[in-house]
Design a protein around this motif. Structure first.
Motif, PDB file in Angstrom:
ATOM      1  N   VAL A   1      -0.984   2.360   4.770  1.00  0.00           N
ATOM      2  CA  VAL A   1      -0.748   3.432   3.811  1.00  0.00           C
ATOM      3  C   VAL A   1      -1.471   3.099   2.509  1.00  0.00           C
ATOM      4  O   VAL A   1      -1.180   2.085   1.865  1.00  0.00           O
ATOM      5  N   ALA A   2      -2.401   3.944   2.126  1.00  0.00           N
ATOM      6  CA  ALA A   2      -3.112   3.751   0.867  1.00  0.00           C
ATOM      7  C   ALA A   2      -2.288   4.331  -0.280  1.00  0.00           C
ATOM      8  O   ALA A   2      -1.447   5.211  -0.082  1.00  0.00           O
ATOM      9  N   TYR A   3      -2.564   3.837  -1.482  1.00  0.00           N
ATOM     10  CA  TYR A   3      -1.823   4.319  -2.653  1.00  0.00           C
ATOM     11  C   TYR A   3      -1.993   5.834  -2.810  1.00  0.00           C
ATOM     12  O   TYR A   3      -1.048   6.550  -3.147  1.00  0.00           O
ATOM     13  N   GLY A   4      -3.191   6.310  -2.535  1.00  0.00           N
ATOM     14  CA  GLY A   4      -3.463   7.730  -2.682  1.00  0.00           C
ATOM     15  C   GLY A   4      -2.751   8.606  -1.669  1.00  0.00           C
ATOM     16  O   GLY A   4      -2.681   9.829  -1.843  1.00  0.00           O
ATOM     17  N   ASP A   5      -2.232   7.992  -0.584  1.00  0.00           N
ATOM     18  CA  ASP A   5      -1.501   8.773   0.414  1.00  0.00           C
ATOM     19  C   ASP A   5      -0.153   9.243  -0.110  1.00  0.00           C
ATOM     20  O   ASP A   5       0.392  10.247   0.375  1.00  0.00           O
ATOM     21  N   PHE A   6       0.399   8.528  -1.079  1.00  0.00           N
ATOM     22  CA  PHE A   6       1.710   8.904  -1.607  1.00  0.00           C
ATOM     23  C   PHE A   6       1.594  10.157  -2.467  1.00  0.00           C
ATOM     24  O   PHE A   6       0.582  10.383  -3.135  1.00  0.00           O
ATOM     25  N   HIS A   7       2.635  10.973  -2.454  1.00  0.00           N
ATOM     26  CA  HIS A   7       2.691  12.146  -3.313  1.00  0.00           C
ATOM     27  C   HIS A   7       2.916  11.700  -4.757  1.00  0.00           C
ATOM     28  O   HIS A   7       3.394  10.591  -5.021  1.00  0.00           O
ATOM     29  N   GLU A   8       2.592  12.583  -5.683  1.00  0.00           N
ATOM     30  CA  GLU A   8       2.732  12.245  -7.094  1.00  0.00           C
ATOM     31  C   GLU A   8       4.164  11.860  -7.449  1.00  0.00           C
ATOM     32  O   GLU A   8       4.398  10.931  -8.225  1.00  0.00           O
ATOM     33  N   TYR A   9       5.146  12.574  -6.869  1.00  0.00           N
ATOM     34  CA  TYR A   9       6.539  12.281  -7.201  1.00  0.00           C
ATOM     35  C   TYR A   9       6.995  10.936  -6.639  1.00  0.00           C
ATOM     36  O   TYR A   9       8.025  10.404  -7.047  1.00  0.00           O
ATOM     37  N   GLN A  10       6.215  10.361  -5.691  1.00  0.00           N
ATOM     38  CA  GLN A  10       6.565   9.065  -5.109  1.00  0.00           C
ATOM     39  C   GLN A  10       5.911   7.895  -5.844  1.00  0.00           C
ATOM     40  O   GLN A  10       6.407   6.766  -5.778  1.00  0.00           O
ATOM     41  N   LYS A  11       4.819   8.172  -6.532  1.00  0.00           N
ATOM     42  CA  LYS A  11       4.025   7.080  -7.102  1.00  0.00           C
ATOM     43  C   LYS A  11       4.759   6.297  -8.179  1.00  0.00           C
ATOM     44  O   LYS A  11       4.535   5.092  -8.336  1.00  0.00           O
ATOM     45  N   ALA A  12       5.652   6.949  -8.917  1.00  0.00           N
ATOM     46  CA  ALA A  12       6.403   6.219  -9.951  1.00  0.00           C
ATOM     47  C   ALA A  12       7.242   5.118  -9.321  1.00  0.00           C
ATOM     48  O   ALA A  12       7.322   4.000  -9.851  1.00  0.00           O
TER      49      ALA A  12
END
Length: 676
Positions: A517-528
Motif C-alpha cells: 500500500v503506497a501512501y498515495g493509495d490512502f484517502h485524504e481523510y485517512q492520511k492524518a
C-alpha cells in the motif's frame, strides 16, 4: 481583516436559498471535542459566529439552542483548518457574548411562556434544552403542573428528564410518581445501577426509596413486556440494597429469564453452531480441523490416535494440553479467557452489559466448548490406556518439580477412583487452592515450608498469585496514545481498514502486511491517521509503500490487543529492548504475577464472586455445599471437567514460570527464545 469577512474566508457559503427542512439538517450540534461530526459543522459555526450580533440575538428558542452549540465549538477552537490564528482568535472572542445571550433568553423563561418555548424544540436538542432551563433556574420559576405536561407534549420522555438533575430536584414527588407508573421505569433503574457504560446519567428523586425500587423491579420481572436483556442483568447482579436487589429477587429474575429464553427459542429455529472432537485411526497429522458451514457453523477437530498413543508419557500428556489442544499460545498466554478483541461488532454494541458482568461472545463459547470436549475426549482416551489424568497432575507437582528444578515439598492428592463426581469436584477445588497457595509461598520464600502452609491461608486471589519473574507481563498503559495506536492498527472499526474493494482487510495491520500500500493509495481523510502513526515511529513511508517500522514492536502491539498482555520473557532480545523503549514512552507497564489480569479474571469468573456477578461461582458453591439440589451426576461431571481444565491451565502457567526462571538464572544463551 474585518470580522464580517471571516465567514467568507474561513467557511464555504451556500449559493442557494435554504429551506426550513434543510435548516433543521444543517443546525449545529456539539457532540464532543473528538466527534467526527466536528468537521462537518465547522463551516456553519463560522457563519453563525460571524453573523452574531449581541444587540440583535435570536428571539426563537431553536436559534438560541444552536448558538449554545456554536459557543461550545468556539470554546474548544474547533474551526476549519483554513482559518488563520488571527481569525480563530476573533471567532473565539465571541463565545462569552454568545453565552450571555443564551443565558438572557433562558432567564426570561417562566410559567407564562414555558409551554410555547418548549413546544418549538426539535427532539435532538432536548438535552440542551433541559440543561439550559435548569442552569438558569427556570424550573424553580415554573410549577410542575405547567412544566411537566409541556415537556411531555413536546416529546421529552422520562429518561431525558431523569438525566437532568435540575428537573428531578425541582419536581421530586412528581418524577417519583412518573417513574413508578412508567412501563419502562424499571429499565431506568437497571441503567443506573447495573448497566456498564450506560449512556447518560440517571438521577432519582430523593423521595424514591429502595422499597420503591424493589416493587418496580418485581412488577417489571413479572410483567408481559419484560425485556430478556434487562431481566438477565437483574438475575446476574450483585446484591444492591439501594436498588432493592437481593438473592430472592435475583432468583425470581433468573427463573423469569429462563422462561423468556425458552419462549424465544420456541418461536425461532435459531442458528446451528457447535464443536465436535474425535479420534482418527488413519490420520497422519496430529490434529485436523474442519469447519462445517452447511447448516450453521460446526467446528470438527480430529486427532491422530497414533500421535496420542506415542505421546502417552506424563510430560507429553501435559504438553498436548498446551500445544495440541492449544490451551496456551506461543507466549504461553492462555487462549481460554474472553478477550475484548475477540468480540464481534454486534456483540460489542448489542444487548446490555452489567457493571460486574464477564462479557463473552461466540469466540469464547467456542473455545469453552472445544476445550471441555478436548479434556473429556483425552481423559477417556487416557483411561483406555490405564492412565489417570489426576495422577499425571500429581506427578507434575511431586516428581517433575523435584527432578527438573530441585523444588520439593509440593503435593497434589488425586481424588479416589470410587468416589462420586460431587466428591471429586469438591476435592479438586480444594487441591487447586492448595497448589496455588503452595506456589505463592514458594515464590515468596524461595522454598516451600509445609509447616507454614498448614498454618492456614485466605481464599486464593488468583490475580495476585505471585510470579518468579520480575516484570513478566507487559500491559498497555492507560494513556490515550497507546489506545489510539491499538485502535487504528487492529480494531475492525478503524478508519484505515478499507481503501477500495481491492485494498481492504479486517484491520489495518492485515491490510499493510498483506498488500503493498503506497501512501498515495490512502484517502485524504485517512492520511492524518497514517501521518500520526509515522510520527510515532509505528509506520514508515518508503516511497513505494507504507510499512511497519519495527516487526518486534508490531508483535508486541498485536499481543497487547489480542490477549491484553505480552510475555516479556518469550520475546527476543530486540523485542525486550522494544518493550523498554515503550515503557520509556509511557505506552506500556510491566508487572509480575503468575497469571495475567485477563487470566485471573477467567479463574474468578468460574470460581467465585471476585469481580463478576454472572459467573458459575463453582468454587464457592461446591466447597460451601450450596450447589442446587436438582444437580445430578451429569452436572457434577461437567463441573469436574471444568475443574480439571482450570488445574491444567495452572500447571501450564507454573511450568512456564519455572522454566523461564531456570533459564534466566543460568544466563542461558537461549534466554528470550521461548521455552517449550
Amino acid at each position: 481583516m474585518r470580522s464580517d469577512e471571516v465567514a467568507s474566508d474561513c467557511a464555504t457559503k451556500r449559493g442557494r436559498q435554504v429551506s426550513e427542512e434543510d435548516e433543521k439538517l444543517r443546525r449545529v450540534r456539539f457532540y464532543g471535542a473528538h466527534d467526527l461530526a466536528a468537521g462537518w459543522h465547522a463551516p456553519r459555526v463560522v457563519e453563525l459566529a460571524t453573523q452574531f450580533d449581541p444587540n440583535n440575538a435570536p428571539t426563537n428558542v431553536m436559534g438560541i439552542l444552536e448558538l449554545h452549540n456554536v459557543q461550545q465549538y468556539l470554546e474548544h477552537r474547533l474551526l476549519p483548518n483554513s482559518c488563520t490564528e488571527e481569525e480563530r482568535d476573533q471567532l473565539v472572542a465571541r463565545a462569552p457574548q454568545i453565552r450571555s445571550a443564551v443565558a438572557r433568553f433562558f432567564t426570561a423563561v417562566d410559567s407564562s411562556n414555558f409551554t410555547a418555548i418548549v413546544a418549538e424544540v426539535d427532539h435532538e436538542f432536548h438535552g440542551d434544552l433541559l440543561d439550559l432551563l435548569g442552569r438558569n433556574k427556570a424550573f424553580e420559576r415554573c410549577y410542575s403542573a405547567t412544566a411537566l405536561p409541556a415537556l411531555k407534549a413536546a416529546g421529552v420522555h422520562l429518561g431525558e428528564m431523569l438525566a437532568s438533575r435540575s428537573v428531578v430536584q425541582a419536581y421530586d414527588t412528581e418524577i417519583r410518581d412518573e417513574l413508578l407508573t412508567s412501563p419502562r421505569g424499571a429499565e431506568y433503574l437497571v441503567h443506573k445501577y447495573l448497566e456498564k457504560d450506560a449512556r447518560g446519567a440517571i438521577h432519582l428523586p430523593r423521595s424514591f426509596t429502595s422499597m420503591d425500587a424493589r416493587n418496580l423491579l418485581e412488577r417489571y420481572i413479572d410483567g408481559e413486556d419484560a425485556n430478556l436483556n434487562y431481566v438477565r442483568l437483574i438475575a446476574n447482579a450483585n446484591d444492591h440494597a439501594q436498588a432493592g436487589i437481593d438473592a430472592k429477587l435475583k432468583l425470581r429474575a433468573k427463573r423469569r429469564s429462563e422462561e423468556l429464553n425458552t419462549k424465544i427459542f420456541d418461536q425461532n429455529e435459531g442458528f446451528k453452531t457447535g464443536c465436535e472432537v474425535g479420534i482418527s485411526d488413519d490420520q497422519d497429522e496430529p490434529v485436523a480441523l474442519e469447519v462445517d458451514s452447511s447448516d450453521g457453523s460446526v467446528w470438527r477437530y480430529t486427532y491422530s490416535s497414533r500421535w496420542l498413543e506415542e505421546t502417552a508419557d506424563n510430560p507429553s500428556i501435559l504438553n498436548n494440553f498446551q500445544h495440541l489442544f492449544e490451551f496456551a499460545d506461543r507466549q504461553v498466554l492462555l487462549t481460554l479467557p474472553s478477550y475484548p478483541a475477540h468480540l464481534g461488532v454486534m456483540e460489542r454494541v448489542m444487548g446490555l452489559t452489567g457493571h460486574a458482568e464477564y462479557k463473552v461472545g461466540v469466540a469464547f463459547r467456542n473455545v469453552d466448548t472445544s476445550s471441555l470436549l478436548q479434556t473429556l475426549m483425552y481423559r477417556r482416551f487416557l483411561e483406555s490406556h490405564d492412565v489417570d489424568l489426576e495422577q499425571v497432575i500429581s506427578w507434575f507437582f511431586e516428581t517433575y518439580l523435584v527432578e527438573e528444578f530441585g523444588v520439593s515439598n509440593f503435593s497434589f492428592a488425586p481424588s479416589g477412583g470410587g468416589t462420586s463426581y460431587l466428591q471429586k469436584v469438591r476435592h479438586l477445588f480444594a487441591e487447586m487452592e492448595s497448589v496455588a497457595n503452595q506456589f505463592g509461598l514458594f515464590v515468596e520464600n524461595g522454598e516451600l515450608d509445609r509447616d507454614l502452609l498448614t498454618i492456614g491461608s485466605d481464599q486464593v486471589r488468583y490475580k495476585e498469585i505471585p510470579g518468579l519473574l520480575e516484570g513478566k507481563y507487559v500491559y498497555s498503559s492507560e494513556g490515550q496514545e497507546i489506545a489510539g495506536i491499538l485502535h487504528l492498527l487492529f480494531s475492525d472499526q478503524s478508519r484505515l481498514n478499507y481503501i477500495d474493494k481491492g485494498l481492504r482487510a479486517e484491520n489495518a495491520a492485515g491490510l499493510l502486511l498483506k498488500n503493498q500500500v503506497a501512501y498515495g493509495d490512502f484517502h485524504e481523510y485517512q492520511k492524518a491517521n497514517v501521518d500520526h502513526l509515522i510520527r510515532l515511529g509505528v509506520l514508515e513511508n518508503t516511497g513505494k509503500r507504507v510499512r511497519f517500522a519495527n516487526v518486534e514492536q508490531l508483535l508486541i502491539l498485536g499481543s497487547l490487543f489480542n490477549t491484553q498482555a505480552a510475555n516479556y520473557y518469550h520475546l527476543s532480545k530486540m523485542g525486550r529492548a522494544e518493550v523498554e523503549a515503550m515503557v520509556a514512552r509511557g505506552w506500556v507497564t510491566r508487572h509480575s504475577t503468575l497469571l495475567t489480569d485477563a487470566e485471573g479474571d477467567y479463574f474468578n469468573y468460574f470460581l467465585n464472586r471476585v469481580g463478576f456477578s454472572d459467573g458459575p461461582n463453582l468454587r464457592n458453591r461446591y466447597l460451601h455445599g450450596s450447589q442446587a439440589g436438582a444437580d445430578g451426576e451429569g452436572a457434577h461431571f461437567k463441573t469436574y471437567l471444568v475443574a480439571l481444565r482450570l488445574i491444567l491451565a495452572l500447571v501450564i502457567k507454573m511450568n512456564d514460570d519455572l522454566c523461564i526462571s531456570a533459564v534466566e538464572n543460568s544466563n542461558s544463551d537461549d534466554a528470550g527464545q521461548g521455552v517449550a
